[in-house]
Write an enzyme that holds these catalytic residues in place. Sequence first.
Site, mmCIF file in Angstrom:
data_model
loop_
_atom_site.group_PDB
_atom_site.id
_atom_site.type_symbol
_atom_site.label_atom_id
_atom_site.label_comp_id
_atom_site.label_asym_id
_atom_site.label_seq_id
_atom_site.Cartn_x
_atom_site.Cartn_y
_atom_site.Cartn_z
ATOM 1 N N ALA A 31 -3.004 7.688 3.219
ATOM 2 C CA ALA A 31 -4.098 7.141 4.425
ATOM 3 C C ALA A 31 -3.542 8.180 5.725
ATOM 4 O O ALA A 31 -2.437 8.589 5.793
ATOM 5 C CB ALA A 31 -4.211 6.014 4.866
ATOM 6 N N GLY A 68 -1.965 5.212 0.191
ATOM 7 C CA GLY A 68 -3.431 5.498 -0.311
ATOM 8 C C GLY A 68 -3.399 6.575 -1.557
ATOM 9 O O GLY A 68 -4.242 6.494 -2.314
ATOM 10 N N GLU A 105 -2.454 4.478 -4.368
ATOM 11 C CA GLU A 105 -3.799 3.857 -4.631
ATOM 12 C C GLU A 105 -4.746 4.431 -5.228
ATOM 13 O O GLU A 105 -5.598 4.189 -6.328
ATOM 14 C CB GLU A 105 -4.377 3.102 -3.409
ATOM 15 C CG GLU A 105 -3.544 2.206 -3.100
ATOM 16 C CD GLU A 105 -3.756 1.336 -1.803
ATOM 17 O OE1 GLU A 105 -3.656 2.268 -0.656
ATOM 18 O OE2 GLU A 105 -3.765 0.118 -1.567
ATOM 19 N N GLU A 135 3.626 0.894 3.020
ATOM 20 C CA GLU A 135 2.635 0.402 3.966
ATOM 21 C C GLU A 135 3.522 -0.785 4.696
ATOM 22 O O GLU A 135 3.363 -0.848 5.679
ATOM 23 C CB GLU A 135 1.291 -0.378 3.381
ATOM 24 C CG GLU A 135 0.230 0.723 3.212
ATOM 25 C CD GLU A 135 0.404 1.273 1.547
ATOM 26 O OE1 GLU A 135 1.504 1.017 0.929
ATOM 27 O OE2 GLU A 135 -0.493 2.012 0.774
#
Length: 719
Positions: A61, A100, A103, A123
Site C-alpha cells: 500500500a 498489499g 496480498e 504490516e
Amino acid sequence: MAQYSLVSGSVGLITLKNPPVNALGAVVRHGIVDSVEKALSDPKVKSVVICGQNGMFCGGADIKEFGTDMKGPPLIPMFHSLEAANKPVVAAIEGGAFGGGLELALGCHYRIAHSKAKVGLPEVTLGLLPAAAGSQRLPRLIGVPAALNLITTGRHITAAEALQLGLVDQVADHNTVDTAVKFAQSVVGKSLDSRRISNFQCPPVPNVDVLFEEVMQKIRQTSRGAIAPIACVQAVRAAATLPYKDGLQKEKELMATLFTSGQARSLQYCFFAQRVVSRWSMPNGASWDTSKGRPIHKAAVIGLGTMGRGIAVALAQTGFSVVAVETQEKQFMDAKKAVAGMLERGAKRSGKVAAHDKIIYSQNLQAIADVDLVIEAVFEDMALKKRVFRQLSDVCKPGTFLCTNTSTLDIDQMAAETRQPELVVGMHFFAPAHVMKLLEVVYGPRSSPEAVAVAMQLGKKMGKVSVAVGNCRGFVGNRMLKPYRDQAYFLLEEGATPELIDQALEEFGFAMGAFKVYDLSGLDVGWKVRKEEGLVLPGGGSGKSARIRQGVRYSPLGDLMCEEGRFGQKTGRGWYQYDKPGSRDAKPDPWVHRFLEDYRARHGLVARRISNQEVLERCLYAMINEGFRILEDGIAAGPEDIDIIYVFGYGWPRHRGGPMFYANMVGLPIVLERLEHFAQANPDVPTLQPCNLLRKLVASGSPPISKWREAMKNVHSQL
Ligand code: NAI
C-alpha cells in the site's frame, strides 16, 4: 499507473509503474482495475500476467495514503475480481512482494517468483495487520502455524522458503516475466476453482485452541504492550475458525481498531523518522546531500574491551580489513579468543564464513600506520584519550579519520590533540556493538562535513541506524538518561521500591526498568564517573548536605549500594538479588527494602505511596524536558533524531514512537503543566524546570511534531 499490453498473442500483461517500489497508490489501483477489465473482455486474451517495472513487483500500500481519505478503487474488491476472473491470472514476482503487494499476488491464481525475490507481510511493524484479505488468504494457503509466524513477525522470506511453504508455485532463475507468460499460456483451460484461495478451508490443525493460546501468551510476553501482533493472531484465528466472509469482517474490525490506535501512528512515525535522520544536517548548513565522504577500506580499533571487541567484529563482518590494537597482555589474549567466538557465532547465524582473516591483532600502535579510519575505544578517561589521540595523529597517515567511541566526553578536546582536528568525530556505538542497531555520530565544532559523511556512511554499511548529533556531555542519548535516572532515585527516596519503578516502566513498554538496567550494566560504572566528578562522599555524606551536591538535589543511594559491594548482576547483588554472580534472573531483595527504609529514617524522609502514573510522569517528562533543551541547544536537528536514538539504542517502545513523539501524543500543554507542578514541588531539581522551547511551543498553540522544526527556527532566531 499500470500499463497494459498484449504479449505472445494471447496474454494480457499488466505492469505496475510507480517508482521506487510500485506501491498501490490510487493511480496504480485505477490502472489495475482498468487493465483487468480490458484483459477479461478481450476475447484474444486467454490469460493474464501481473508484474512490476524495474525488477520490483510491489512494495504494498502507499503508506502516504494512510490516515487520509482514501480515493480510488479499494483493494479487497479489486483482489476479489482478480480471483473471480475466468481466465488464469499469474503474478510474476521480481524483487519483492510485500504487504498489499503480496496480498495482490494472493488474489492471483498462480505465483511465480524470481529466485532472488523476497515476500512478506510487514504490516505488523507499522502497527497494522494485512487487511486486504492477507490475514484470511495466507493461512488458507500455507497453513495456520506458518501464516501466524509470517504475519505476527512481519519477516520477509526468500523465494526458496516461499516455495517450500507453498506460497509460490514456481521459482524462476532468469526472466521471471517470460517464465510467467509461458506458464500462463500453459494453464489456459484448466479449472480455476482449486486456485481461488478464498474458497479454501484452512488446513486443519490439531488442538487449534491450544495452539492459539500458546502463541497469544508468547506474544503478550514479547510484544511489550504492542497491540498489532495480538490483532494479527486474532485475525488468523478468524481465518482458521470462520467462513471466509466472516473472517474478512473480523479482519476489517480489527484493522479499524488498529488504525485509530496511537500505536499505528507511532510506528508509522518511526518508519518515516528513520528516513528523516538519514538526511542529516549540521548547524553550519552542511548536510547529507552536499557533503561527500571518502571510501574506507581498512580500519583500526584501539582498545579491545567490551566495546572494542564488538566494533571489530561488526567491521570485519561488514567486510572491512581491521587492525585491532590492545596494549594489556591479558586483555589482548582474552579479546582474541572472545572476538573469534563472536565471529564464529555470527557466521553460524548468517550462514556465511567467519571473517577471521579480516582482523589483524597487534599490541603496537605502529601497526595502524596505513589505515583509513580509526575507532578508539579505550577507557572513558579524558587524559588517556587525549594521549591516544596525540599518538594516533603521529602514527596514522595524513587524512586518516579519527573517531572516538566515548559515551560522554568532549570530542573537541580530543580533536585539539591532533594535527587535523577536522577529521575527528565521535562514533558512539551501543553494547553489544555488533548487535545494537544505533550509532550516534557526534560532530564537534571543528569536525568537517566530510568526516561526518564518512562516519554516517560507515554506520550505514555496518547496518546501523546512524544519527548525527552535536557535541555536549552525553550527546543526546546519555544526556537525556541522566534526568530520567535521577528521578528514579528520587522516587526511591520518597517511598518507591526498585520493583515498583521498573514495573511501571516495563508496563509502559520499556524492555527493562531503570534498576534492572543498572544491575545489568554495573552500578560501579557510574560510581567511578561520579567519584571522578567529586560527587561521592564516604557513607553518602551526612546531614542535609548529604542529598545536595553543587547546589542541586543528589541521591547518594547508588554510591551507598556500591560501598556495600552491590554492583549488580556481576556480583549477584544489586537493586535485585540473583541466584549467583552473572545470573540474569532478578528477584526483589528484602535487604534493599530495609536499606531504603534505614536510609529514609536517617534522612527524616517519610515514605508515601507512589503510583505508576507518577513514576511515568516524573521519569519520562524529566527526560522529555531534556530532549527539548537538546533541540533548543541545536544538539539534535529535530525531534526525529532524538526519537530514533531512543527507539534503537535505549529500549524505548517503538509503538510509542520515541520520547518526543510521546510528548506530542500526550499533549504539550499537559507535559508542561506536570513539569511545572513537579518543578514547584522540587525546586532543587533544575532538570524539572520546563525549558524555553517547550513553553514557546505551547504558547504558539502546540503545533504537531511535524511542525516543530519550523517552530524551532523561530525560537532560535529569537534567542
Ligand atoms: P573496557 O574497560 O571494557 O575496555 C577498554 C580497553 O581499552 C581495555 O581492554 C584496555 O586495556 C584498553 N586500553 C586502555 N588503554 C589503551 C591504549 N592506550 N591502547 C590500547 N588499548 C588500551 O571499556 P569499554 O566498556 O569497552 O569502553 C570503552 C569506551 O567505550 C569508553 O569510552 C566508554 O565510555 C565507551 N562506551 C562504553 C559502552 C559500554 O556499554 N561499555 C557503551 C558505549 C560507549
